[in-house]
Design a protein around this motif. Structure first.
Motif, PDB file in Angstrom:
ATOM      1  N   SER A 196      74.325 -47.172  16.901  1.00 13.43           N
ATOM      2  CA  SER A 196      74.239 -46.320  15.707  1.00 13.43           C
ATOM      3  C   SER A 196      72.837 -46.356  15.121  1.00 13.43           C
ATOM      4  O   SER A 196      72.300 -45.328  14.683  1.00 13.43           O
ATOM      5  CB  SER A 196      75.255 -46.792  14.655  1.00 13.43           C
ATOM      6  N   VAL A 197      72.217 -47.534  15.119  1.00 13.47           N
ATOM      7  CA  VAL A 197      70.885 -47.678  14.533  1.00 13.47           C
ATOM      8  C   VAL A 197      69.845 -46.904  15.318  1.00 13.47           C
ATOM      9  O   VAL A 197      69.032 -46.160  14.756  1.00 13.47           O
ATOM     10  CB  VAL A 197      70.500 -49.177  14.463  1.00 13.47           C
ATOM     11  N   SER A 232      66.866 -50.835   8.558  1.00 22.61           N
ATOM     12  CA  SER A 232      66.205 -50.824   9.869  1.00 22.61           C
ATOM     13  C   SER A 232      65.710 -49.429  10.234  1.00 22.61           C
ATOM     14  O   SER A 232      64.688 -49.290  10.915  1.00 22.61           O
ATOM     15  CB  SER A 232      67.166 -51.336  10.946  1.00 22.61           C
ATOM     16  N   ALA A 282      70.100 -57.122  16.592  1.00 20.32           N
ATOM     17  CA  ALA A 282      71.424 -56.516  16.553  1.00 20.32           C
ATOM     18  C   ALA A 282      72.402 -57.410  17.296  1.00 20.32           C
ATOM     19  O   ALA A 282      72.468 -57.380  18.526  1.00 20.32           O
ATOM     20  CB  ALA A 282      71.383 -55.117  17.178  1.00 20.32           C
ATOM     21  N   LYS A 305      74.298 -51.496  17.050  1.00 16.75           N
ATOM     22  CA  LYS A 305      72.914 -51.222  17.438  1.00 16.75           C
ATOM     23  C   LYS A 305      72.754 -49.790  17.937  1.00 16.75           C
ATOM     24  O   LYS A 305      71.715 -49.165  17.720  1.00 16.75           O
ATOM     25  CB  LYS A 305      72.460 -52.209  18.514  1.00 16.75           C
ATOM     26  N   LEU A 338      70.492 -57.129  11.454  1.00 16.21           N
ATOM     27  CA  LEU A 338      71.659 -56.325  11.085  1.00 16.21           C
ATOM     28  C   LEU A 338      72.778 -57.189  10.520  1.00 16.21           C
ATOM     29  O   LEU A 338      73.456 -56.818   9.575  1.00 16.21           O
ATOM     30  CB  LEU A 338      72.172 -55.541  12.299  1.00 16.21           C
ATOM     31  N   GLN A 374      71.646 -51.588   8.370  1.00 13.91           N
ATOM     32  CA  GLN A 374      71.330 -50.496   9.293  1.00 13.91           C
ATOM     33  C   GLN A 374      70.401 -49.482   8.632  1.00 13.91           C
ATOM     34  O   GLN A 374      69.461 -48.983   9.261  1.00 13.91           O
ATOM     35  CB  GLN A 374      72.619 -49.815   9.750  1.00 13.91           C
ATOM     36  N   LEU A 415      76.453 -45.917   7.409  1.00 12.32           N
ATOM     37  CA  LEU A 415      75.605 -47.025   7.839  1.00 12.32           C
ATOM     38  C   LEU A 415      75.626 -48.141   6.806  1.00 12.32           C
ATOM     39  O   LEU A 415      75.684 -47.889   5.602  1.00 12.32           O
ATOM     40  CB  LEU A 415      74.170 -46.553   8.049  1.00 12.32           C
TER      41      LEU A 415
END
Length: 959
Positions: free
Chosen positions: A206-207, A186, A198, A204, A643, A183, A179
């Motif tokens: 992945s987040v 967040s 994002a 996004k 991001l 990320q 990350l």
């Protein structure tokens, strides 16, 4: 003065005042005097109270006893609140090095508790009474009360720093790629409401997956306390699979509709049946269309209302009087579908009303026919009256004039702001003379009559002596409307309006009130007359079934009233820019059930392109106001994390797309870190000659194919269109370019996709161009709380989505004659750094007739002619320079000549703004006349001896 335990009583003129010893500001002061002692008691509540004349000995003793009682009372009060104080001190100490994110909802109870003790005790303690050690003990609590925001901010900073280091291994391994710092931040931030901005390709997914896993791994929540929401079934399924694959945790992502249906099932014991069209857009709009069709054929009042709509209110009722320039007026008119019930197109809203009234009443007519008599050459174009009635031969001219009071109390005729009044009135008189000389009957109508609400009634009165009305049956007219496919757009408008109407909980009276407030006039009334009947029938047909709007709102009501108890403490929402008012209401209800619920939203307002489906971007732009918490008297507490970094587009594309979307100042500003650096131009604009779009597309694809090495993996090429009907022959393209993996999608459907190369098709101006000129209807403002003021705001975001699908190259295909305003902006503003093909950019020339653009168009013979972009309304046309055959000569300020960039020079036409004089051959020899002939009959006024030059080597007489 009287000491009574922990209180003192003061009696003055029989009036008794009682104070607590804790309120003393200091120990009593005592001063002996010849006439007796002066004893002063100071309190926070009553200031100084002084007793004079008491015996010195008595006053001294009393002062001593009061001080001893004050000390005892203060120490006893502090002792009584030891447990309370210790818990506050522990909380303040923990806030300095917190083990969890100190969200507002977590710290607010501590602040409330500390302030209550401060008011009750801590603010009243004095070192003189309790000693320095006690004061040092309570100091941290008092400092926290005095500045809680700084204390919380310091706690947040300390926690984030420590947690990022503590969870480093988790962030390195939770996804296939480590990350990014943004990320990670967040995921760790856990405010009452957290908004993660994002951008396209910023990871996004992945987040939001990492956030869900983090909450469980860190022991913050149990899986069943997490609600993971997506907007579509496919996205929810993919999210669930991703979380489970990465963590093994049973966190299931659901759609808003799925959780709403579950809530209803729990409360009611069973889930109501869902309408068949609920999850099928096409089926939904077909239902609306069928309801409209049935009502029109069954109910006379609906039939009348619907026909009135199509005949007179379907388009925006604006006329020349609403605009300051011809260019603005023509641009607006071209965005409207000014097609009559007879099937032809007219040039203004008032002409549309007249044409449709004639059709409704069975009067056959011709629009702008050549006048039946030959009019001698007058320097005008051939005379074409507005209408000719076929049976009676009567002509109708609609004049754009209104009556206006003069200063002396009289009246005069006035024209629209951009119209030359004297010239226009002269043309009216000329037309009258023509009809009088040839004995033809002319009926006149005026814009002022429409302003007074009697345009059509006046027309009926004027025609009564000459024609017999034969009103067409309503069924016949409606069938004609269906045949012209105008019902489809209206059904779509009704369907969008209905959804927003239900989701927002509006009433018809609400809509009428809004219409009146916004001045939407008779058009809104006509629409609501039809909508009311359609809505009533739609609800009747639902019967015991529900649609998605019903589902979400019913679930929200159950949560709001406590009939449903939510187990969720963390609500994670994907694609938050697509949130609608109904979904937002459900989110708020779930959040408000428990004080510690957090909202974690991931979205990109730059990609908000679903307003037509009910989304309301203002909910994201005002995220704190809508979903934030409260702390220290401040509302809207939330945290935003940008991001920034993109894993998709190279720098040229990423930066150009950011610059483009941020031209709308209402968009939230975000930083962009591109995926890489382009070594060659990454964005190209390719102009497409008329009837040559297929060849140009093949040329572009051939160039992309040539970059793929033999035997290498095929490069992906995504063709994007604003509309699906421009899809090319994909089978043929795939067969011709095997080194490319070619696909086509509409830009809306492409959201979430990416490709090595993206080609945007048909970026042209026009009603079905890009930006689309089929804008959101102003009627939707009756069921929309806020509107976007920036022109083409949503279309600009659609272009941003198109641009950011590309990894390495972006190619935009645009008409060389009618490039869209987006293409013009991208090509001409150096901030974008975009390359046009050699010779592709044409110089912008302003039309002297209307102020629009003169666009060079190559004819089939290869000759270039410049035509006004408003060809239907303006019609201004000029040949290219006779010398170079390419450029358009320009008038030189302060002179009577017109020059071309090639060096050619011509006499300026004395009659028009754009033309120049060219030599022609006539029966009486050579003469000079305007290059715009026969649109302009300008001839030289200068002496014949005046000389103008043209390069002889390239001079051609083409006229």
């Amino acid at each position: 003065m009287e000491l009574d335990g922990d209180h003192m009583h003061f009696t003055r003129r029989s009036e008794v005042t009682t104070i607590s010893l804790l309120s003393l500001a200091r120990a009593p002061t005592f001063r002996e005097g010849v006439l007796g002692a002066v004893l002063t008691i100071s309190s926070d509540e009553h200031g100084d109270v002084t007793l004079k004349g008491a015996a010195n000995l008595d006053a001294r003793q009393f002062s001593k006893e009061v001080k001893e009682a004050w000390v005892r009372s203060s120490l006893a009060a502090l002792e009584r609140e030891t447990v309370w104080l210790d818990s506050i001190l522990a909380g303040v100490q923990a806030l300095a090095a917190p083990s969890s994110y100190p969200a507002a909802c977590q710290v607010a109870p501590l602040l409330e508790k500390a302030r209550a003790l401060d008011v009750k005790l801590l603010s009243k303690l004095r070192a003189e009474a309790v000693g320095p050690d006690a004061m040092a003990r309570v100091a941290p609590a008092r400092e926290f009360v005095s500045d809680p925001r700084t204390a919380r901010a310091a706690g947040i900073s300390a926690f984030v720093t420590a947690e990022l280091e503590r969870r480093k291994h988790f962030f390195d391994t939770v996804e296939s790629r480590e990350l990014t710092p943004e990320q990670r931040l967040s995921v760790v931030v856990d405010e009452d409401a957290t908004l993660v901005l994002a951008g396209a390709g910023s990871g996004k997914t992945s987040v939001i997956a990492a956030k869900a896993i983090y909450l469980v791994r860190a022991g913050i929540r149990q899986p069943e306390e997490i609600l993971l929401l997506a907007f579509g079934k496919k996205a929810a399924r993919q999210m669930s699979e991703r979380v489970e694959a990465r963590s093994g945790e049973p966190i299931v992502a659901r759609t808003f509709h799925a959780i709403a249906n579950d809530i209803i099932g729990i409360v009611e014991g069973t889930k109501p049946p869902l309408a068949a069209h609920a999850d099928d857009e096409l089926a939904y709009f077909n239902v609306i269309r069928q309801i409209l069709n049935d009502l029109v054929h069954r109910l006379p009042n609906v039939s009348t209302a619907a026909i009135q709509w199509f005949a007179h209110f379907m388009v925006e009722p604006k006329t020349e009087w609403n605009f300051k320039t011809k260019h603005d007026f023509y641009t607006h008119m071209e965005a409207q579908d000014l097609r009559t019930l007879q099937g032809g197109k007219v040039k203004s809203y008032e002409e549309l009303q007249i044409a449709n009234w004639l059709y409704e009443n069975g009067i056959e007519y011709e629009y702008e026919p050549p006048y039946e008599h030959k009019v001698p050459e007058t320097g005008r174009r051939d005379y074409q009256p507005d209408f000719r009635l076929r049976e009676s031969g009567i002509y109708i001219e609609h004049f754009g004039v209104r009556r206006e009071k003069t200063a002396d109390g009289g009246e005069q005729l006035v024209t629209a702001p951009f119209v030359d009044r004297d010239e226009y009135l002269a043309s009216m008189e000329w037309k009258r003379r023509v009809h009088a000389e040839h004995g033809t009957i002319l009926i006149e109508t005026y814009s002022g009559e429409r302003q007074d609400g009697r345009l059509l009634t006046g027309l009926a009165e004027k025609l009564a002596p000459h024609v017999t009305l034969k009103p067409r049956p309503a069924d016949t007219i409606y069938d004609r409307i269906v045949e012209m496919k105008q019902v489809d757009d209206f059904s779509t408008l009704l369907g969008i309006f209905l959804r927003k109407f239900k989701e927002g909980g509006y009433s018809l009276q609400d809509c009428r009130d809004t219409s009146k407030k916004k001045g939407l006039g008779n058009r809104a009334s006509a629409f609501l007359d039809v909508f009311a009947a359609v809505f009533e029938e739609y609800q009747r047909q639902l019967d015991d079934r529900i649609d998605f709007e019903d589902m979400v709102l019913r679930a929200a009501r159950y949560v709001e009233t406590g009939r449903y108890t939510s187990p969720f403490r963390h609500i994670l929402v994907d694609e938050f820019q697509d949130i609608s008012p109904g979904r937002a209401r459900l989110l708020k209800a779930l959040k408000n059930q428990h004080p510690d619920v957090r909202i974690f939203a991931v979205g990109d307002d730059w990609q908000a392109i679903y307003r037509f489906a009910g989304s309301d971007l203002h909910l994201m732009r005002h995220f704190g106001r809508e979903f934030g918490g409260r702390f220290d008297g401040e509302a809207d507490i939330h945290r935003t994390v940008d991001l920034g970094r993109t894993f998709r587009s190279v720098d040229q594309i990423a930066f150009a797309a950011r610059t483009f979307v941020l031209r709308n100042p209402a968009q939230i500003r975000k930083q962009v870190v591109p995926a890489g650096t382009a070594t060659e131009p990454a964005i190209k604009i390719v102009t497409v000659p008329k009837h040559d779009s297929e060849a140009k597309l093949s040329e572009v694809l051939n160039g992309l194919s040539a970059t793929v090495a033999p035997g290498a993996e095929a490069a992906t090429a995504l063709l994007l269109g604003r509309y699906s009907f421009i899809k090319p022959d994909m089978s043929a393209l795939k067969a011709r370019f095997p080194r490319l993996e070619i696909s086509f999608d509409t830009i809306h459907a492409s959201k979430g996709s990416e490709a090595d190369h993206v080609i945007v098709l048909n970026a042209n101006s026009g009603r079905f161009g890009f930006p689309s000129e089929i804008v959101d209807d102003s009627l939707l403002s009756m069921v929309s709380p806020e509107e976007e003021a920036f022109p083409n705001a949503e279309e600009r975001r659609v272009m941003y989505v198109a641009m950011t699908r590309a990894r390495h190259t972006l190619t935009i295909l645009a008409s060389n004659a009618r490039p869209s305003s987006f293409v013009t902006e991208l090509r001409e503003d150096p901030a974008y750094g975009i390359v046009s093909e050699p010779g592709g950019k044409q110089e912008d020339c302003v039309c002297g007739e209307c102020g629009g653009r003169l666009l060079g168009v190559a004819g089939r013979n290869g000759h270039i002619r410049y035509r006004c972009e408003h060809d239907q309304h303006c019609g201004n046309s000029l040949p290219a320079c006779p010398a170079c055959q390419t450029a358009l000569p320009h008038r030189t300020d302060g002179t009577s000549e017109v020059r071309c960039e090639c060096g050619a020079c011509f006499p300026a036409c004395p009659e028009c703004k754009d033309g120049w004089l060219v030599e022609r051959n006539g029966s009486h020899g050579n003469f000079l006349s305007c290059a715009r002939f026969p649109a302009c009959f300008g001839k030289p006024k200068a002496p014949r001896g005046t000389q103008f030059s043209t390069p002889r080597t390239r001079r051609r007489n083409r006229f």
